[in-house]
Design an enzyme around this catalytic site. Structure first.
Site, PDB file in Angstrom:
ATOM      1  N   CYS A  36      29.171 -38.817  13.879  1.00  0.00           N
ATOM      2  CA  CYS A  36      28.335 -38.349  14.992  1.00  0.00           C
ATOM      3  C   CYS A  36      27.843 -39.535  15.808  1.00  0.00           C
ATOM      4  CB  CYS A  36      27.138 -37.552  14.460  1.00  0.00           C
ATOM      5  SG  CYS A  36      27.560 -36.066  13.541  1.00  0.00           S
ATOM      6  N   ASP A  82      11.962 -64.911  -1.955  1.00  0.00           N
ATOM      7  CA  ASP A  82      10.708 -65.488  -1.504  1.00  0.00           C
ATOM      8  C   ASP A  82      10.043 -66.133  -2.715  1.00  0.00           C
ATOM      9  OD1 ASP A  82       8.250 -65.882   0.029  1.00  0.00           O
ATOM     10  OD2 ASP A  82       7.473 -64.237  -1.178  1.00  0.00           O
ATOM     11  N   CYS A 108      26.330 -37.481  10.189  1.00  0.00           N
ATOM     12  CA  CYS A 108      27.139 -38.508   9.546  1.00  0.00           C
ATOM     13  C   CYS A 108      27.407 -39.619  10.554  1.00  0.00           C
ATOM     14  CB  CYS A 108      28.462 -37.935   9.027  1.00  0.00           C
ATOM     15  SG  CYS A 108      29.522 -37.307  10.345  1.00  0.00           S
ATOM     16  N   ASP A 147       7.854 -61.717   4.996  1.00  0.00           N
ATOM     17  CA  ASP A 147       9.220 -61.468   4.532  1.00  0.00           C
ATOM     18  C   ASP A 147       9.862 -60.261   5.211  1.00  0.00           C
ATOM     19  OD1 ASP A 147       8.987 -63.546   2.620  1.00  0.00           O
ATOM     20  OD2 ASP A 147       7.899 -62.184   1.293  1.00  0.00           O
ATOM     21  N   ASP A 151       7.793 -60.100  -0.900  1.00  0.00           N
ATOM     22  CA  ASP A 151       6.631 -59.235  -1.090  1.00  0.00           C
ATOM     23  C   ASP A 151       5.632 -59.314   0.045  1.00  0.00           C
ATOM     24  OD1 ASP A 151       5.581 -61.815  -1.591  1.00  0.00           O
ATOM     25  OD2 ASP A 151       3.998 -60.945  -2.833  1.00  0.00           O
TER      26      ASP A 151
END
Length: 754
Positions: free
Chosen positions: A22, A431, A19, A628, A624
């Site tokens: 930690c 984009d 978690c 990007d 895509d």
């Protein structure tokens, strides 16, 4: 992150974190070391980034981490270790299911119970609690050693207390003829003196949370795939002018190498000989190949489409554009803030309180009644009632149903952390190429002021069919003629155009300077198309231009609806592209975005995301392309279009499988709905337990009623989570609600970053 010249940076793989607590503990410990100026530990990608004096060796950092009870393998072993952990979790939840099904069936279905069935349940539940759940017990012990509690503490204490109590009751009932196998509500078996056994409680909790942990580590493992996918884009070898193939690492600035048609350019450089068109969309996002000639700069890993080039290397190794993109993605992923599990937040308060109440109950009963058996019974009852059956279901079941429904809708959610990232998203950056637009060139118009458009297109397509240039192939594919005409004397003039004799008639196709005469009406048609950011190709018979062939990347038919959906979700929409300002302005105006930022390269895109975040915005990014990836990693929520590059998908938090931008709106809406469902689950699961604990502490809660309350809380969590299966989204209605008029688009151009 900027460091002084005397300092160095080390990236240390860390295993065993369960978690965000930690990560915080390791970070505090590393910061206290002499010679360490800064330490960041990222729970999401399992890595500690430490800025330190060169006198501090990496081994010292690893030793400090291992002293806390975690593992710090060398980087080359990290991926393999993560794969082993994933496989281990899978084995444990499979074993838990195989053994747990009969445990639950025997405990919950009275007709299946037989003489001695309690012992069968005890034998089957024991390996689930101790072997399958070992990771929770180990983590709970580590947390207790450092004075903290988490969901692991809750799971460990709840399951162990249920097992210990059930075993004491079962063993104590030997020879007691009051044991009759009678079951109470929710299948809680009666032991001697009417006491209950709760073996199935531990089995159910361990099984469900193991599955959730397994799904989580699978998502976390993918975070490193973006870097590996980027590295694979590079070229391994380069061919020198004398025909010798050498490793790309052997190139130095000034070295000349040859790039043939269809090959990737080995490294950043400058063209010294040849003409060609370079597909640089991975960096610029521009779908139109860029014409290059001697003196033009080219970028490594971009594709040479049709001509042979001789390139002189200018930047190599870590200085190349691709290497800088890799660095940007790596740093953005490493600097992402840790997101703590909602269940851990509840457990951080609930667990210590429950343990404290159990201890007070034990002491109070001993002080008041002096009866150790009654005191122990009441104290253990508190822990059993606090056992997180519904809490254990709340998060993993919500995630499983939500992500399952998302997958049906073509949306891949990488992990539970993503759900929280959608909560305060108020801006979305898109984009252009391949996201808002189709991402491929098409012939959108043929303008012939004085003549037959079909005839001119037929002639132009016949000539362009002989060319390898991508735009030429686009025009050739649009030919209205089923049978190609006769073409002779084909001539290619690099950077200018092509010509040939078609059925004995000279036909020219190319730039304006290819023609001696261009009529005013043809020029006007070309100017009109170029003002919209489209690419213009002239065509004509002989030396006179007769037609304008307009090529463009077309807007997807659903993009405008998607923008309306984003507005309905309360998001401000920005179009961010490496394309030219005219094209960006035309596309932005057509779909109704709020802002347009054009002519931006990868580092500029990530910088724009950072700028918005610095203004206090919570930013989602949809893209895509490879270009990007840094922005997707930097954004608070990265959404990749699944039809794009693998590296963009790996760098993102959400992936929409289709190219329909409305799916991004569905993804955000569903993620928000899922998070809301999980929070509701946690609230009611906590409320049931919190209400029952005081009653148990005062000895007022009958075990039968307690079992019923726990069953109802679990039933609520299950049914509430299953409601997510009815989520429909914007695509189901075919359009987005019109919450407000399309805003006036503002335009801002950034200076192109080279």
């Amino acid at each position: 992150m900027t460091t002084a010249p005397s300092l160095q940076r080390s990236d240390i793989a860390v295993e065993g974190m369960t978690c965000a607590a930690c990560a915080n503990r390791i970070q505090r410990s590393l910061t206290k070391l002499d010679g360490v100026s800064e330490a960041r530990v990222n729970f999401a990608n399992g890595r500690a980034t430490v800025v330190h004096d060169p006198s501090v060796a990496d081994d010292q950092l690893r030793i400090a981490i291992e002293r806390l009870g975690y593992e710090a393998p060398i980087s080359s072993d990290h991926d393999e270790a993560e794969q082993r952990r994933e496989a281990d979790l899978r084995r444990r939840w499979i074993v838990a299911i195989v053994l747990g099904v009969p445990v639950v069936a025997l405990s919950m279905v009275p007709p299946l119970q037989f003489d001695g069935w309690e012992w069968v349940v005890a034998v089957l539940a024991t390996p689930i609690v101790f072997w399958c759940g070992w990771g929770f017990h180990r983590a709970a012990w580590m947390n207790l050693r450092h004075g903290t509690t988490t969901m692991d503490t809750l799971v460990s204490m709840g399951t162990l207390s249920a097992w210990i109590w059930s075993t004491v009751v079962l063993v104590g009932s030997i020879g007691d003829d009051t044991t009759d196998g009678e079951s109470g509500m929710a299948g809680m078996a009666m032991g001697g003196d009417g006491l209950h056994i709760y073996y199935e409680t531990g089995a159910v909790i361990i099984t469900l949370i193991l599955i959730g942990k397994w799904l989580e580590i699978r998502a976390k493992r993918r975070s490193g795939d973006a870097i590996r996918a980027l590295a694979d884009l590079g070229v391994k070898t380069a061919r020198l002018e004398d025909g010798t193939d050498v490793p790309v690492d052997a190139l130095t600035p000034g070295t000349r190498f040859v790039v043939r048609p269809g090959e990737k350019i080995a490294t950043d450089g400058r063209v010294v000989d040849g003409h060609s068109a370079i597909d640089a969309s991975m960096v610029t996002g521009e779908p139109v190949p860029v014409e290059v000639a001697p003196g033009d700069d080219v970028i490594g890993a971009t594709v040479n489409t049709n001509g042979s080039l001789v390139v002189e290397a200018t930047r190599v190794g870590s200085d190349t554009a691709l290497a800088q993109i890799i660095r940007l993605v790596d740093e953005a992923q490493g600097s992402r803030a840790e997101v703590q599990r909602l269940a851990d937040r509840v457990a951080a308060v609930f667990v210590p309180v429950a343990i404290g109440i159990a201890l007070l109950t034990l002491l109070a009963w001993l002080a008041i009644t002096g009866d150790a058996d009654e005191a122990f019974t009441a104290a253990v009852a508190v822990l059993i009632i606090a056992c997180p059956c519904a809490l254990g279901l709340a998060t993993p079941l919500g995630i499983m149903v939500g992500t399952g429904r998302a997958a049906q809708l073509g949306v891949i959610i990488k992990g539970g952390e993503v759900l929280e990232d959608t909560r305060r998203i108020d801006s979305i950056v898109l984009d252009k190429t391949g996201t808002v637009t189709e991402g491929r060139m098409a012939l959108v118009e043929v303008v012939v002021p004085d003549g037959d458009p079909d005839e001119l297109l037929r002639l132009a397509a016949a000539v362009e069919a002989r060319s390898e240039h991508p735009i030429a192939q686009t025009i050739a594919a649009a030919s209205p003629s089923a049978s190609p005409p006769s073409v002779d004397g084909f001539v290619n003039r690099p950077g200018i155009g092509v010509s040939a004799a078609v059925d004995g008639v000279e036909v020219r196709v190319g730039r304006r300077r290819l023609f001696d005469t261009v009529p005013a009406n043809v020029l006007a048609a070309a100017a009109s198309a170029e003002s919209q950011g489209r690419t213009v190709v002239f065509a004509g018979r002989g030396a006179t231009a007769e037609a304008v062939l307009v090529v463009a990347d077309t807007v997807k038919p659903t993009s405008a609806e998607a923008i309306a959906a984003f507005h309905d979700l309360g998001l401000e929409v920005t179009l961010l592209t490496g394309d030219n300002a005219r094209t960006a302005r035309a596309v932005g105006g057509a779909v109704g975005v709020d802002h347009v930022i054009a002519e931006v390269l990868p580092d500029g895109k990530a910088a724009e995301i950072t700028r918005l975040q610095a203004e206090g915005r919570r930013v989602a990014m949809v893209g895509d392309g490879i270009n990007d990836a840094p922005a997707l990693a930097q954004a608070d929520l990265g959404i990749a279009v699944g039809t794009g590059a693998d590296v963009a998908i790996e760098a993102s938090d959400l992936t929409i499988v289709s190219g329909d931008l409305r799916a991004a709106a569905d993804a955000i809406a569903l993620a928000r709905r899922t998070l809301s469902t999980i929070k509701g689950n946690l609230f009611w699961a906590f409320a049931y337990n919190a209400a029952a604990i005081p009653l148990a502490a005062f000895g007022l809660l009958d075990p039968m009623i307690a079992a019923g309350a726990m069953g109802l809380s679990s039933l609520f969590v299950v049914t509430n989570s299953l409601r997510l299966r009815r989520f429909r989204g914007y695509r189901a209605s075919g359009s987005a609600p019109a919450s407000r008029p399309s805003p006036t688009t503002s335009i801002r151009n950034l200076e192109t970053i080279s």
